[in-house]
Structure formats: C-alpha cells, structure tokens
Design an enzyme around this catalytic site. Sequence first.
Site, PDB file in Angstrom:
ATOM      1  N   GLU A 219     -38.765 -17.516  19.306  1.00 44.33           N
ATOM      2  CA  GLU A 219     -38.778 -18.696  18.443  1.00 44.33           C
ATOM      3  C   GLU A 219     -40.116 -18.832  17.715  1.00 44.33           C
ATOM      4  O   GLU A 219     -40.215 -19.547  16.708  1.00 44.33           O
ATOM      5  CB  GLU A 219     -38.540 -19.915  19.344  1.00 44.33           C
ATOM      6  CG  GLU A 219     -38.240 -21.176  18.618  1.00 44.33           C
ATOM      7  CD  GLU A 219     -37.678 -22.227  19.575  1.00 44.33           C
ATOM      8  OE1 GLU A 219     -36.903 -21.873  20.485  1.00 44.33           O
ATOM      9  OE2 GLU A 219     -38.030 -23.398  19.407  1.00 44.33           O
TER      10      GLU A 219
ATOM     11  N   PRO B 252     -33.943 -28.383  17.848  1.00 40.47           N
ATOM     12  CA  PRO B 252     -33.690 -27.776  19.154  1.00 40.47           C
ATOM     13  C   PRO B 252     -32.699 -26.610  19.065  1.00 40.47           C
ATOM     14  O   PRO B 252     -31.893 -26.532  18.138  1.00 40.47           O
ATOM     15  CB  PRO B 252     -33.119 -28.938  19.975  1.00 40.47           C
ATOM     16  CG  PRO B 252     -33.710 -30.147  19.341  1.00 40.47           C
ATOM     17  CD  PRO B 252     -33.787 -29.841  17.872  1.00 40.47           C
ATOM     18  N   ARG B 253     -32.788 -25.724  20.042  1.00 44.53           N
ATOM     19  CA  ARG B 253     -32.051 -24.459  19.985  1.00 44.53           C
ATOM     20  C   ARG B 253     -30.537 -24.612  19.849  1.00 44.53           C
ATOM     21  O   ARG B 253     -29.887 -23.837  19.164  1.00 44.53           O
ATOM     22  CB  ARG B 253     -32.331 -23.659  21.262  1.00 44.53           C
ATOM     23  CG  ARG B 253     -33.717 -23.116  21.255  1.00 44.53           C
ATOM     24  CD  ARG B 253     -34.044 -22.443  22.550  1.00 44.53           C
ATOM     25  NE  ARG B 253     -35.351 -21.836  22.434  1.00 44.53           N
ATOM     26  CZ  ARG B 253     -36.002 -21.278  23.426  1.00 44.53           C
ATOM     27  NH1 ARG B 253     -35.465 -21.231  24.635  1.00 44.53           N
ATOM     28  NH2 ARG B 253     -37.182 -20.750  23.245  1.00 44.53           N
ATOM     29  N   ASP B 254     -29.983 -25.623  20.540  1.00 45.31           N
ATOM     30  CA  ASP B 254     -28.519 -25.769  20.488  1.00 45.31           C
ATOM     31  C   ASP B 254     -28.077 -26.029  19.050  1.00 45.31           C
ATOM     32  O   ASP B 254     -27.062 -25.494  18.600  1.00 45.31           O
ATOM     33  CB  ASP B 254     -28.036 -26.869  21.443  1.00 45.31           C
ATOM     34  CG  ASP B 254     -28.745 -28.200  21.231  1.00 45.31           C
ATOM     35  OD1 ASP B 254     -29.918 -28.195  20.812  1.00 45.31           O
ATOM     36  OD2 ASP B 254     -28.127 -29.256  21.470  1.00 45.31           O
TER      37      ASP B 254
ATOM     38  N   ALA C 159     -28.443 -22.724  16.968  1.00 43.53           N
ATOM     39  CA  ALA C 159     -27.441 -21.717  17.382  1.00 43.53           C
ATOM     40  C   ALA C 159     -26.069 -22.069  16.805  1.00 43.53           C
ATOM     41  O   ALA C 159     -25.351 -21.196  16.296  1.00 43.53           O
ATOM     42  CB  ALA C 159     -27.377 -21.628  18.905  1.00 43.53           C
TER      43      ALA C 159
END
Length: 633
Positions: free
Chosen positions: A266, A321-323, A326
């Site tokens: 990241e 944030p990653r969620d 993605a």
Amino acid sequence: MAEIESHDYDVIVIGAGGAGLRAAIEARSRGLRTAVLCKSLFGKAHTVMAEGGIAAAMGNVNSGDDWQVHFRDTMRGGKFLNNWRMAELHATEAPQRVWELETYGALFDRTADGRISQRNFGGHEYPRLAHVGDRTGLELIRTLQQQVVSLQQSDHAEHGDYEAGLRVFAEFTVTDLLLDDDRIAGTLGYWRENGRFVRLRAPAVVLATGGIGKSFKVTSNSWEYTGDGHALALRAGARLINMEFVQFHPTGMVWPPSVKGILVTESVRGDGGVLRDASGRRFMFDYIPEVFKESYADSPEEADRWYSDPDNNRRPPELLPRDEVARAINNEVKEGRGTPHGGVYLDVASRLSTEEIMRRLPSMHHQFKELADVDITSERMEVGPTCHYVMGGVEVDPDTAASSVPGLFAAGEVAGGMHGSNRLGGNSLSDLLVFGRRAGAGAAEHVAAARHAHPDVSEEVVTEAVNSALAPFEVTDARGQENPYSLQAELQQVMNRLVGIIRDGAEMCAALEQLAEIKQRAARLAVPEGNRHFNPGWHLALDLRNMLVVSECVAAAALRRTESRGGHTRDDHPGMNPKWRGTLLGCELRDGSIEITEHEQPPMREDLLRLFSLEELGKYFTEEELAVVRTPS
Ligand code: FAD
C-alpha cells in the site's frame, strides 16, 4: 507407545513472528522458562514480509497526530465493530513499542531533523507508519531476534547454557494442544525433518500462529498460513469471533499466473501511486462511500494538492480503507474496464521520479522486475485483490490476551477483536508488539498463579494426539484414498469462488455443502508414499484438517451475518445494519461441527464515544446506543 522426546517449560509460545517473539521476550524477561516453536525456519514468518510500516501515533511528521486520532481511524476502518478496549490499548501503547524497538537496535528511516519518519497509508488521517523503506517487517524481526539472542547470551553468562531460559524449536509443527481437564497442560508437535514427535509440558501456551490465507486460491500468504492456531484453539474449547471478516488487499500482482496474489504494498499509493482503468482514467473518485465523503478529495487536483498541503486539502480516494478500494477494483474489472490480465493499473511511474521510486520502493522495483519483467519506474503495474489477512480469531481478554481456556493466550493475527470488520494497513505490526507483550505478561501472571497446581498431561491424551497425527499413514486401501494436494486445491477454489470478496447467501450455502463433502473425503486422506522423514504430503494432510475447520467458520459466519460491513460484502444484503454492529458472531466446535452463536458487543466507554461527532456515530449506532452521548457530559 514408544518413549517420545519431552520437555518442561513455564510458557510455550507457538509462532516466531512479531507477536510470538515479543510474547517470548516478555515471558523470559519476567524470569520464566520459555519455548518458542515455529513451523518454518526461525526468522521466516509473515512479519518478515511486511513492507509498508508500523502504525503508531508519534506525531513526528504531523504534530496533530495523537492516540485519540489513531483510535478514531482504527474504529472507523473496522466500521465500529472493533473491540474498543483493544483499539484503545493499541493506539496508546504503539508509540512505546516502536521506541522500544529502537532500544533493541532497530533503525527506522528518519525525517530531515532526525526523528523516526512516518508515511501515509489508507485510512490513517496523518502520516503514521514508521518504516524502513519497504522492508519494515525485516527490520522488526531482525531486532526482535537480536533481543532473543541477547537474552540467550545473558543466560549463558549466568547458567552456562544459552537455552536455559529461552529455546527456539524451528521447523517444528504443533499438531495439538494438550489439556488437563479443561486447562492447558502443553503441546504435541513434530520435527518437520524427521517426523519425530515431541511433547512439551507447560501451564501456559501463547498462540501466535498468524493467519489463514492459504485456504484461498489467490493470496498474499505463504505456505505456513493454514489457520493452525485458530484450529488448535477451537479443538481446545476456545471461541473464535469475527471469522466472517477476511481482508482482501486491493493490490496483489495479477500477472504472470505463477505469482498471482503476491502483495504490492500500500506504500505505493501512500507515496503517490494512483489506480487507473484500462483507458487510463483515475476511477477511485467514483467510489467514495457516503460515510467517508467529508474526508476524501472529490477531484484529482485536490487529491494531488494533499500530498504537499494535507492541512488544507482532503485525502486522495486511493487511500480509502482497503475494503473500499478492493471492492472498487473488483467492480471496474467486472464492468469490463480492467486490464488484459483481469486487474487495473497502479501507476507510480508518472507520479514519482526514478530516484524517488528506487529510494522509497526498492523491493517493489525488484519484485516486478524479477517476477513480471516490468520496470515500475517507467511502466504501470497490473494489480487486483488478493486474500491477505483475517480479522477474525481467538476471542481474548483485551488486557491480558487470555482466552476462555485457562492457560491459553493469543496475540497477533490469530487473535480476534482488535480490527473489527477491517484492518487498517500498518495496524498489524503495532498490534503484534502491543498484544504480544501483553500476552507474554498475561501468561507469566497465569504461571505465577498456578505455581502450586501445575497441570499434568496423561499418557492417554498424548497417545490419542499421536494416533490422530499418524492417521493418514493408516489409510492403506488404495480405493477411496484422497490426495492432500488435490483436496487442498479444491478447498482453495471453493473459498475463492464462493466465499470471496463479494458474497451471497446461495453461494455460501453451496460452499458449506462442498466443504462438508471435502471434510468427509478428508477422513480418507492418505500418504501413500514415504515415511515420517521430511514428508510434505503428510504435513499438508495435517494442515488440511485445520484449513477445513477454519474455512467452515468463515463460510458459516458469513452466511449468518446478513449485512455488508468491512471485509464482508454481501450482494444480497448491501449496506450496514446498526443492529448487526452490536453483534459478534462466535464459532465453537461441537461434536466435530462448527456452531455459530450470537454475542452482544460490549458497549463503548462514554469518554471514547465522545471522541466522535454525533453525526458520525449516527451512521453506525442505534438511537438506543447513542442515548448516553445525547446528554451533555
Ligand atoms: P506471523 O508473522 O505470520 O508468524 C506466525 C508464526 O507461527 C510463524 O513463525 C509460523 O511458522 C508459526 N506457526 C504457524 N503455525 C504453526 C504450527 N502449527 N506450529 C508451529 N508454528 C506455527 N502488516 C502491517 O502492519 N504492515 C505491513 O506493512 C504489512 N505488510 C504485509 C505484507 C505481506 C506480504 C503480508 C503477507 C502481510 C503483511 N502485513 C503487514 C500483515 C502482517 O505482516 C501480519 O499480519 C503479521 O506479520 C502477523 O504476525 P504474527 O506474529 O501474528 O504471525
């Protein structure tokens, strides 16, 4: 049963990643005889692979940062499902743990005025990740190991034996926790090289076994991460929580196929890299969810200004944030805007100079050059989501890391609660140190309290564990034998296809049916070739028992949670439901099957609730829960 190798310790730590080593250092420093067991070579753990950095609100790069801001970011990232006490301890203690690493000899990158430098990462309001280029985990493990060696040297000076107080058993796999009634009494394991069993007796065991990623086909995780600690805890009677929350990191390599899933840190985005579709469009501006609208830039101009003037501009949406990131990538590919190999482009080449890329991202440059023949100083990377981290794990007491099984502790990725429904990047390395230390201390206190009532391991318990581990050698009838490699491949396909990044009820029912079928066949897992001397087929047969039970937990909990939150996205139940925010799903093993139970989330302390605006809390909490902060304090 033939005599087997036996040893006695005060504390056994399973796992030699960051959590395990920090726990072992703590237990040994408190005078306890400690064993550290690890499945692979000493020094080879996921922690060593960590690239981006360790999150700690030291305020070195932006003095606005403090533990309250870190706490808020962590709770937001986890969509308020986090165990708030763990998030509080983590945010307050992480800076001390980073400074402590320096006393062990760590050398972090520095700011111009000589302080530990900190970089931006998704979901963190300020630059917060202390780092060593993109090889932070290596430095963390190197210095923790150095501390282990230093303790061993003082033991040698005092007792004439390097291993008097702290011994490492490397390439040693634990197959079972041994119990005396319902208390921990030790472990059974085997040397991977010769297959010989070893019984270790101790009143306290710390699980620090890391994650479960190998149950999925596309993953950043390496071969050891088969959920052993999660399964050991279940079989000993402990409860797992939050198992439906699996993090898919937005940026894994997608090409060539042999390296699919390998992580692209990241930090590439933290340092200025942006995501583009096949036509070159920067698409993340289309995916800023309502709850984050206030904090993220809505134009490329503002996003780019943020890098030099973060106080007067909002953050780029690539750092959501990653969620969120993605899911956005998943959607771009699904709608036909992806790259030729089914990913999107991550572009740092047009954003940073060659010199900057080589200084900040040397491992990424090496990785792409060697594995994909792509030079990231002049070409774009192709990336897509990869299974990376499990938020779920053993339910523990936040202060002591104790599980519900007397004598069993858990820390690091194998423990649940800290990250709620989604972990922020960099918050794992800090979690390992904060809760590794606490687990070592908790285990030491438990041993002191049990000093006069040491548990014992009966021969029957050991024989049963040995027989169970040898079962794959007993399946001799060629008809109906199952091959561990084929079953593992089937399991990984089921999890990737049916319990992956986007889920729905019908698919998860199908997954549970297929897992049940694989479980039945696993009873006939056979190791037709070779004996116990370094036999990878046998090792995998044993790992598969763990992967299966853990996969069942993920699928069953994901089916039960009828909402979308963090690392759990349901097509048939889009959106968060405040009623579910207050509910934790527990997994327990009953008669060989997983039972899911619902538990109320402990209400957040009022002073912590007051760190957030009522408007923000209103997006997550029920009116009833908010009554306490509606009245002035
Ligand atoms: P690990 O470091 O995973 O160690 C587990 C240990 O348990 C190993 O020693 C293993 O051999 C042992 N073990 C497992 N099963 C058994 C068994 N049955 N018997 C004996 N031993 C066993 N997080 C961040 O915060 N920042 C980052 O920049 C970052 N980058 C990452 C990059 C990659 C490629 C990956 C995969 C993860 C990254 N993470 C990052 C996540 C983070 O590295 C992990 O969550 C963390 O290291 C887990 O640490 P741990 O101590 O819990 O376990």
